[in-house]
Design a protein around this motif. Structure first.
Motif, PDB file in Angstrom:
ATOM      1  N   ILE A   1       0.783  -1.177  -0.090  1.00  0.00           N
ATOM      2  CA  ILE A   1       0.038  -0.060  -0.009  1.00  0.00           C
ATOM      3  C   ILE A   1       0.906   1.394  -0.078  1.00  0.00           C
ATOM      4  CG2 ILE A   1      -1.554   1.413   1.494  1.00  0.00           C
ATOM      5  CD1 ILE A   1      -2.987  -1.315   2.387  1.00  0.00           C
ATOM      6  N   ILE A   2       1.816   1.223   0.773  1.00  0.00           N
ATOM      7  CA  ILE A   2       2.795   2.322   0.752  1.00  0.00           C
ATOM      8  C   ILE A   2       3.529   2.558  -0.509  1.00  0.00           C
ATOM      9  CG2 ILE A   2       5.060   3.394   1.922  1.00  0.00           C
ATOM     10  CD1 ILE A   2       4.223   1.823   4.450  1.00  0.00           C
ATOM     11  N   ARG A   3       3.870   1.383  -1.277  1.00  0.00           N
ATOM     12  CA  ARG A   3       4.432   1.716  -2.657  1.00  0.00           C
ATOM     13  C   ARG A   3       3.445   2.128  -3.390  1.00  0.00           C
ATOM     14  NH1 ARG A   3       4.952  -0.868  -7.406  1.00  0.00           N
ATOM     15  NH2 ARG A   3       3.096  -2.317  -6.835  1.00  0.00           N
ATOM     16  N   LEU A   4       2.289   1.842  -3.357  1.00  0.00           N
ATOM     17  CA  LEU A   4       1.329   2.206  -4.147  1.00  0.00           C
ATOM     18  C   LEU A   4       1.084   3.744  -4.162  1.00  0.00           C
ATOM     19  CD1 LEU A   4      -1.186  -0.661  -4.238  1.00  0.00           C
ATOM     20  CD2 LEU A   4       0.166  -0.246  -6.177  1.00  0.00           C
ATOM     21  N   ARG A   5       0.720   4.140  -3.095  1.00  0.00           N
ATOM     22  CA  ARG A   5       0.599   5.514  -2.411  1.00  0.00           C
ATOM     23  C   ARG A   5       1.898   6.331  -3.212  1.00  0.00           C
ATOM     24  NH1 ARG A   5      -2.109   6.732   3.212  1.00  0.00           N
ATOM     25  NH2 ARG A   5      -4.333   6.198   2.411  1.00  0.00           N
ATOM     26  N   ASN A   6       3.141   5.941  -3.174  1.00  0.00           N
ATOM     27  CA  ASN A   6       4.264   6.585  -3.555  1.00  0.00           C
ATOM     28  C   ASN A   6       4.090   6.680  -5.170  1.00  0.00           C
ATOM     29  OD1 ASN A   6       5.301   7.108  -1.015  1.00  0.00           O
ATOM     30  ND2 ASN A   6       6.700   5.353  -1.206  1.00  0.00           N
ATOM     31  N   ILE A   7       3.671   5.556  -5.657  1.00  0.00           N
ATOM     32  CA  ILE A   7       3.632   5.776  -7.122  1.00  0.00           C
ATOM     33  C   ILE A   7       2.432   6.802  -7.555  1.00  0.00           C
ATOM     34  CG2 ILE A   7       2.934   4.682  -9.231  1.00  0.00           C
ATOM     35  CD1 ILE A   7       4.368   1.908  -8.069  1.00  0.00           C
ATOM     36  N   GLU A   8       1.323   6.705  -6.871  1.00  0.00           N
ATOM     37  CA  GLU A   8       0.184   7.767  -6.922  1.00  0.00           C
ATOM     38  C   GLU A   8       0.948   9.106  -6.776  1.00  0.00           C
ATOM     39  OE1 GLU A   8      -4.454   7.790  -5.962  1.00  0.00           O
ATOM     40  OE2 GLU A   8      -3.008   7.434  -4.301  1.00  0.00           O
ATOM     41  N   GLN A   9       1.407   9.413  -5.923  1.00  0.00           N
ATOM     42  CA  GLN A   9       1.970  10.638  -5.564  1.00  0.00           C
ATOM     43  C   GLN A   9       3.011  11.209  -6.686  1.00  0.00           C
ATOM     44  OE1 GLN A   9       0.940  12.772  -3.383  1.00  0.00           O
ATOM     45  NE2 GLN A   9      -0.581  11.431  -2.703  1.00  0.00           N
ATOM     46  N   LYS A  10       3.816  10.290  -7.064  1.00  0.00           N
ATOM     47  CA  LYS A  10       4.787  10.713  -8.224  1.00  0.00           C
ATOM     48  C   LYS A  10       3.793  11.000  -9.492  1.00  0.00           C
ATOM     49  CE  LYS A  10       8.686   7.928  -6.887  1.00  0.00           C
ATOM     50  NZ  LYS A  10       9.545   6.775  -7.020  1.00  0.00           N
ATOM     51  N   GLU A  11       2.764  10.220  -9.754  1.00  0.00           N
ATOM     52  CA  GLU A  11       1.997  10.461 -10.826  1.00  0.00           C
ATOM     53  C   GLU A  11       1.291  11.904 -10.759  1.00  0.00           C
ATOM     54  OE1 GLU A  11      -0.438   7.083 -11.236  1.00  0.00           O
ATOM     55  OE2 GLU A  11       1.289   5.964 -12.256  1.00  0.00           O
ATOM     56  N   ILE A  12       0.707  12.075  -9.724  1.00  0.00           N
ATOM     57  CA  ILE A  12       0.024  13.425  -9.419  1.00  0.00           C
ATOM     58  C   ILE A  12       1.088  14.490  -9.575  1.00  0.00           C
ATOM     59  CG2 ILE A  12      -1.082  14.901  -7.717  1.00  0.00           C
ATOM     60  CD1 ILE A  12      -2.148  12.390  -6.458  1.00  0.00           C
ATOM     61  N   ARG A  13       2.318  14.479  -9.054  1.00  0.00           N
ATOM     62  CA  ARG A  13       3.159  15.421  -9.054  1.00  0.00           C
ATOM     63  C   ARG A  13       3.605  15.528 -10.678  1.00  0.00           C
ATOM     64  NH1 ARG A  13       5.320  13.079  -4.192  1.00  0.00           N
ATOM     65  NH2 ARG A  13       6.971  11.900  -5.510  1.00  0.00           N
ATOM     66  N   ARG A  14       3.705  14.668 -11.567  1.00  0.00           N
ATOM     67  CA  ARG A  14       4.050  14.538 -12.683  1.00  0.00           C
ATOM     68  C   ARG A  14       3.064  15.230 -13.672  1.00  0.00           C
ATOM     69  NH1 ARG A  14       4.357   9.482 -13.709  1.00  0.00           N
ATOM     70  NH2 ARG A  14       6.499   9.392 -13.068  1.00  0.00           N
ATOM     71  N   GLU A  15       1.938  14.961 -13.168  1.00  0.00           N
ATOM     72  CA  GLU A  15       0.789  15.676 -14.040  1.00  0.00           C
ATOM     73  C   GLU A  15       0.623  17.195 -13.889  1.00  0.00           C
ATOM     74  OE1 GLU A  15      -2.720  16.162 -16.295  1.00  0.00           O
ATOM     75  OE2 GLU A  15      -1.034  14.512 -16.338  1.00  0.00           O
ATOM     76  N   ASN A  16       0.796  17.500 -12.462  1.00  0.00           N
ATOM     77  CA  ASN A  16       0.941  18.835 -11.879  1.00  0.00           C
ATOM     78  C   ASN A  16       1.971  19.741 -12.463  1.00  0.00           C
ATOM     79  OD1 ASN A  16      -1.296  18.530 -10.349  1.00  0.00           O
ATOM     80  ND2 ASN A  16       0.031  18.200  -8.403  1.00  0.00           N
TER      81      ASN A  16
END
Length: 226
Positions: A188-203
């Motif tokens: 879950i922590i790994r998935l959340r880190n990936i999700e946060q990276k994708e959000i930062r990339r999109e922003n």
């Protein structure tokens, strides 16, 4: 040795050897382990108290002689009852009444702090099982999205604190917390880190696009067509 004894006590208190407590009513200090071979050909229970060691084996000279099901052939169903009867006979004997007062020496907390174990109570077995099944699939965007959805449901049900690592201290006076198994927690922590990276990339992509539009308007005085 003290740590191992504590782990084997847990087998009797809450694991495959719990029948020693529930069925035979043995309430004194004891540690042990059940054992079952392939195809339920052999069943064992080996254990010890602070004062004696004991064990039982149930099987045949040829492994082709076996039980038809694990519920009948496992060590907790075949060998453990023999040990249960034996322990009750011994502890009821007045000659061994001092055995009732014996206790195992407890390991110090510094040794237990190094164990990567958790007290956990799955909030919803269906969610946990579904998440584990998804972990066994090759990961693509669809699987990852589904795992994130389940992760949010698990965290909503159990609380955000389950993502915090807490070593298990085998202190009988300590009330157990609610923690996830380490494999699920780390995923879950790994998935959340990936999700946060994708959000930062999109922003970051949106900011870059906005800067390009602003530059276009300053240079040409009109909005850029997409």
């Amino acid at each position: 040795a003290r740590v191992m004894t504590t782990m084997l006590q847990a087998v009797v208190n809450e694991g495959t050897g719990a029948r020693l407590r529930s069925q035979f009513g043995f309430q004194y200090a004891v540690a042990g382990k059940t054992g079952t071979t392939n195809n339920n050909a052999d069943g064992w229970f080996l254990g010890y108290t602070p004062d004696l060691a004991f064990g039982a084996w149930v099987g045949a000279s040829q492994p082709v002689v076996r039980f038809h099901s694990t519920s009948l052939g496992q060590g907790s169903a075949t060998a453990l009852p023999i040990c249960g009867y034996f322990l009750n006979r011994v502890y009821r004997n007045p000659r061994f009444k001092k055995f009732k007062e014996s206790r195992f020496e407890q390991p110090d907390s510094s040794a237990l702090a190094n164990l990567d174990c958790y007290d956990y109570i799955p909030a919803d077995s269906v969610l946990i099982d579904s998440f584990l099944r998804l972990m066994m699939l090759p990961e693509d965007s669809i699987v990852r999205a589904r795992k994130l959805e389940l992760a949010d449901m698990i965290i909503t049900s159990m609380g955000e604190e389950v993502l915090q690592y807490t070593p298990r201290f085998f202190d009988q006076d300590r009330s157990g917390g609610v923690y996830l198994p380490g494999t699920i927690r780390r995923e879950i922590i790994r998935l959340r880190n990936i999700e946060q990276k994708e959000i930062r990339r999109e922003n970051r992509r949106r900011r870059q696009e906005k800067r390009k539009r602003n530059l276009w308007e300053r240079l040409f005085g009109k909005k850029r067509r997409n």
